[in-house]
Motif scaffolding. Structure first.
Motif, PDB file in Angstrom:
ATOM      1  N   PHE A 124      62.254  22.480  51.299  1.00  0.00           N
ATOM      2  CA  PHE A 124      60.888  22.991  51.396  1.00  0.00           C
ATOM      3  C   PHE A 124      60.239  23.068  50.021  1.00  0.00           C
ATOM      4  CE2 PHE A 124      62.960  24.683  55.166  1.00  0.00           C
ATOM      5  CZ  PHE A 124      62.043  24.337  56.149  1.00  0.00           C
ATOM      6  N   ALA A 125      58.921  22.921  50.014  1.00  0.00           N
ATOM      7  CA  ALA A 125      58.132  23.055  48.791  1.00  0.00           C
ATOM      8  C   ALA A 125      56.942  23.957  49.098  1.00  0.00           C
ATOM      9  CB  ALA A 125      57.652  21.694  48.302  1.00  0.00           C
ATOM     10  N   PHE A 126      56.730  24.945  48.245  1.00  0.00           N
ATOM     11  CA  PHE A 126      55.591  25.847  48.383  1.00  0.00           C
ATOM     12  C   PHE A 126      54.500  25.373  47.437  1.00  0.00           C
ATOM     13  CE2 PHE A 126      53.081  29.607  47.294  1.00  0.00           C
ATOM     14  CZ  PHE A 126      52.780  30.088  48.558  1.00  0.00           C
ATOM     15  N   PHE A 127      53.322  25.070  47.989  1.00  0.00           N
ATOM     16  CA  PHE A 127      52.166  24.605  47.225  1.00  0.00           C
ATOM     17  C   PHE A 127      51.178  25.762  47.071  1.00  0.00           C
ATOM     18  CE2 PHE A 127      53.925  20.724  48.759  1.00  0.00           C
ATOM     19  CZ  PHE A 127      53.420  19.676  48.007  1.00  0.00           C
ATOM     20  N   ALA A 128      50.610  25.905  45.872  1.00  0.00           N
ATOM     21  CA  ALA A 128      49.597  26.941  45.645  1.00  0.00           C
ATOM     22  C   ALA A 128      48.536  26.410  44.690  1.00  0.00           C
ATOM     23  CB  ALA A 128      50.231  28.198  45.068  1.00  0.00           C
ATOM     24  N   GLY A 129      47.266  26.462  45.132  1.00  0.00           N
ATOM     25  CA  GLY A 129      46.158  26.031  44.291  1.00  0.00           C
ATOM     26  C   GLY A 129      45.927  26.998  43.145  1.00  0.00           C
ATOM     27  N   MET A 130      45.666  26.452  41.976  1.00  0.00           N
ATOM     28  CA  MET A 130      45.460  27.257  40.767  1.00  0.00           C
ATOM     29  C   MET A 130      44.147  26.913  40.072  1.00  0.00           C
ATOM     30  SD  MET A 130      48.031  29.274  40.315  1.00  0.00           S
ATOM     31  CE  MET A 130      48.883  29.521  41.853  1.00  0.00           C
ATOM     32  N   GLY A 131      43.168  26.429  40.812  1.00  0.00           N
ATOM     33  CA  GLY A 131      41.867  26.114  40.221  1.00  0.00           C
ATOM     34  C   GLY A 131      41.771  24.679  39.759  1.00  0.00           C
ATOM     35  N   TRP A 137      56.528  24.625  44.177  1.00  0.00           N
ATOM     36  CA  TRP A 137      57.699  25.448  43.896  1.00  0.00           C
ATOM     37  C   TRP A 137      58.791  25.253  44.929  1.00  0.00           C
ATOM     38  CZ3 TRP A 137      58.236  29.321  40.101  1.00  0.00           C
ATOM     39  CH2 TRP A 137      57.076  29.653  39.379  1.00  0.00           C
ATOM     40  N   ASP A 138      60.031  25.405  44.504  1.00  0.00           N
ATOM     41  CA  ASP A 138      61.137  25.659  45.414  1.00  0.00           C
ATOM     42  C   ASP A 138      60.981  27.129  45.821  1.00  0.00           C
ATOM     43  OD1 ASP A 138      63.918  25.560  46.569  1.00  0.00           O
ATOM     44  OD2 ASP A 138      64.159  27.099  45.009  1.00  0.00           O
ATOM     45  N   PRO A 139      60.973  27.455  47.110  1.00  0.00           N
ATOM     46  CA  PRO A 139      60.727  28.844  47.527  1.00  0.00           C
ATOM     47  C   PRO A 139      61.674  29.875  46.901  1.00  0.00           C
ATOM     48  CG  PRO A 139      60.506  27.400  49.400  1.00  0.00           C
ATOM     49  CD  PRO A 139      61.046  26.557  48.277  1.00  0.00           C
ATOM     50  N   ALA A 140      62.963  29.585  46.834  1.00  0.00           N
ATOM     51  CA  ALA A 140      63.903  30.552  46.263  1.00  0.00           C
ATOM     52  C   ALA A 140      63.645  30.748  44.766  1.00  0.00           C
ATOM     53  CB  ALA A 140      65.343  30.107  46.496  1.00  0.00           C
ATOM     54  N   THR A 141      63.327  29.676  44.069  1.00  0.00           N
ATOM     55  CA  THR A 141      63.016  29.778  42.643  1.00  0.00           C
ATOM     56  C   THR A 141      61.754  30.603  42.443  1.00  0.00           C
ATOM     57  OG1 THR A 141      64.051  27.637  42.224  1.00  0.00           O
ATOM     58  CG2 THR A 141      62.532  28.459  40.547  1.00  0.00           C
ATOM     59  N   LEU A 142      60.758  30.368  43.282  1.00  0.00           N
ATOM     60  CA  LEU A 142      59.507  31.123  43.208  1.00  0.00           C
ATOM     61  C   LEU A 142      59.773  32.623  43.357  1.00  0.00           C
ATOM     62  CD1 LEU A 142      56.399  31.542  43.318  1.00  0.00           C
ATOM     63  CD2 LEU A 142      56.514  30.904  45.733  1.00  0.00           C
ATOM     64  N   ILE A 143      60.534  32.982  44.362  1.00  0.00           N
ATOM     65  CA  ILE A 143      60.809  34.392  44.631  1.00  0.00           C
ATOM     66  C   ILE A 143      61.569  35.043  43.475  1.00  0.00           C
ATOM     67  CG2 ILE A 143      62.143  35.935  46.143  1.00  0.00           C
ATOM     68  CD1 ILE A 143      61.175  34.009  48.449  1.00  0.00           C
ATOM     69  N   GLY A 144      62.412  34.291  42.796  1.00  0.00           N
ATOM     70  CA  GLY A 144      63.175  34.834  41.684  1.00  0.00           C
ATOM     71  C   GLY A 144      62.482  34.769  40.331  1.00  0.00           C
ATOM     72  N   TRP A 151      51.865  37.855  45.446  1.00  0.00           N
ATOM     73  CA  TRP A 151      51.335  37.304  46.692  1.00  0.00           C
ATOM     74  C   TRP A 151      51.995  35.962  47.012  1.00  0.00           C
ATOM     75  CZ3 TRP A 151      49.188  32.585  47.421  1.00  0.00           C
ATOM     76  CH2 TRP A 151      48.660  31.913  46.315  1.00  0.00           C
ATOM     77  N   MET A 152      52.300  35.177  45.971  1.00  0.00           N
ATOM     78  CA  MET A 152      52.951  33.886  46.191  1.00  0.00           C
ATOM     79  C   MET A 152      54.362  34.085  46.736  1.00  0.00           C
ATOM     80  SD  MET A 152      51.661  31.944  42.732  1.00  0.00           S
ATOM     81  CE  MET A 152      52.636  30.462  42.973  1.00  0.00           C
ATOM     82  N   LYS A 153      55.077  35.047  46.173  1.00  0.00           N
ATOM     83  CA  LYS A 153      56.430  35.351  46.634  1.00  0.00           C
ATOM     84  C   LYS A 153      56.403  35.821  48.086  1.00  0.00           C
ATOM     85  CE  LYS A 153      57.921  36.750  42.027  1.00  0.00           C
ATOM     86  NZ  LYS A 153      58.546  37.811  41.235  1.00  0.00           N
ATOM     87  N   ASP A 154      55.454  36.712  48.391  1.00  0.00           N
ATOM     88  CA  ASP A 154      55.327  37.219  49.764  1.00  0.00           C
ATOM     89  C   ASP A 154      54.975  36.096  50.739  1.00  0.00           C
ATOM     90  OD1 ASP A 154      55.923  39.759  48.827  1.00  0.00           O
ATOM     91  OD2 ASP A 154      53.834  40.445  48.838  1.00  0.00           O
ATOM     92  N   ALA A 155      54.087  35.200  50.322  1.00  0.00           N
ATOM     93  CA  ALA A 155      53.702  34.076  51.188  1.00  0.00           C
ATOM     94  C   ALA A 155      54.897  33.155  51.435  1.00  0.00           C
ATOM     95  CB  ALA A 155      52.534  33.303  50.573  1.00  0.00           C
ATOM     96  N   ALA A 156      55.661  32.866  50.400  1.00  0.00           N
ATOM     97  CA  ALA A 156      56.839  32.012  50.567  1.00  0.00           C
ATOM     98  C   ALA A 156      57.839  32.663  51.517  1.00  0.00           C
ATOM     99  CB  ALA A 156      57.482  31.727  49.210  1.00  0.00           C
ATOM    100  N   ARG A 157      58.082  33.958  51.337  1.00  0.00           N
ATOM    101  CA  ARG A 157      58.988  34.677  52.252  1.00  0.00           C
ATOM    102  C   ARG A 157      58.475  34.602  53.697  1.00  0.00           C
ATOM    103  NH1 ARG A 157      58.705  38.758  48.181  1.00  0.00           N
ATOM    104  NH2 ARG A 157      60.596  38.765  46.947  1.00  0.00           N
ATOM    105  N   PHE A 158      57.172  34.847  53.872  1.00  0.00           N
ATOM    106  CA  PHE A 158      56.554  34.831  55.193  1.00  0.00           C
ATOM    107  C   PHE A 158      56.742  33.472  55.875  1.00  0.00           C
ATOM    108  CE2 PHE A 158      52.851  33.711  57.775  1.00  0.00           C
ATOM    109  CZ  PHE A 158      52.899  34.705  58.747  1.00  0.00           C
ATOM    110  N   PHE A 159      56.379  32.404  55.166  1.00  0.00           N
ATOM    111  CA  PHE A 159      56.462  31.063  55.759  1.00  0.00           C
ATOM    112  C   PHE A 159      57.911  30.656  56.040  1.00  0.00           C
ATOM    113  CE2 PHE A 159      52.235  30.305  53.577  1.00  0.00           C
ATOM    114  CZ  PHE A 159      51.505  30.380  54.756  1.00  0.00           C
ATOM    115  N   MET A 160      58.837  31.047  55.174  1.00  0.00           N
ATOM    116  CA  MET A 160      60.248  30.729  55.419  1.00  0.00           C
ATOM    117  C   MET A 160      60.745  31.490  56.648  1.00  0.00           C
ATOM    118  SD  MET A 160      61.284  28.375  53.287  1.00  0.00           S
ATOM    119  CE  MET A 160      63.058  28.487  53.061  1.00  0.00           C
ATOM    120  N   GLU A 161      60.371  32.755  56.772  1.00  0.00           N
ATOM    121  CA  GLU A 161      60.743  33.543  57.949  1.00  0.00           C
ATOM    122  C   GLU A 161      60.176  32.915  59.219  1.00  0.00           C
ATOM    123  OE1 GLU A 161      59.648  37.697  57.736  1.00  0.00           O
ATOM    124  OE2 GLU A 161      60.695  37.929  55.824  1.00  0.00           O
TER     125      GLU A 161
END
Length: 167
Positions: A124-131, A137-144, A151-161
């Motif tokens: 999985f890859a987590f994409f986030a717009g930054m302007g 991101w790799d979701p686990a790397t993002l969370i750590g 908010w990005m960490k929470d979103a990654a957790r949410f989508f993985m769940e």
């Protein structure tokens, strides 16, 4: 910043075994809109994927941003010149590690193998717009990551769940 749009939005995308992944539709629309007028249509369907200068993720952007990024990095390299007056090459090296990659009509592209492996992007890859660019991101790397937004960490957790995937 381009008047043709900013990169905003976020999504979790599945990555196949060959590294194919789709750019989320909101980011893809901005990527296409920000390409220079008169560009060859085949070049308009290109995303530039590079290593983030300081965080453990990739960044994606359009050709226009690549030109601005290079100009900004060159200016920083000159501003931090060494004793002999030569621009600081490390600044350019850190910011210009990128690959132009074609994408198809549905936004699918192949993540370049070296950056994908270096950033530990797996299934999985987590994409986030930054302007002016977007992050991948790799979701686990993002969370750590201490420097990532909560908010990005929470979103990654949410989508993985939502997908029934453990982190």
């Amino acid at each position: 910043m381009s008047v043709r749009g900013i990169y905003q939005g976020y999504a979790l995308q599945q990555v196949d075994e060959k590294g194919r992944v789709a750019i989320p539709s909101t980011l893809r629309a901005t990527l296409i809109a920000r390409n220079p007028a008169g560009i060859d249509p085949k070049d308009a369907a290109t995303v530039i994927v590079g290593l983030h200068e300081s965080d453990p993720c990739l960044i994606g952007y359009d050709a226009g941003h690549a030109e601005r990024l290079h100009a900004d990095l060159a200016e920083r390299a000159r501003a931090h010149a060494g004793e002999n007056g030569a621009p600081r090459a490390q600044i350019l090296r850190a910011g210009m590690a990128a690959d132009p990659v074609p994408f198809d009509a549905s936004g699918r592209f192949i993540l370049p193998p070296f950056p994908r492996r270096r950033m530990k992007i797996g299934k999985f890859a987590f994409f986030a717009g930054m302007g002016d660019h977007f992050e991948i991101w790799d979701p686990a790397t993002l969370i750590g990551c201490d420097t990532a937004a909560d908010w990005m960490k929470d979103a990654a957790r949410f989508f993985m769940e939502e997908r029934g995937e453990a982190l």
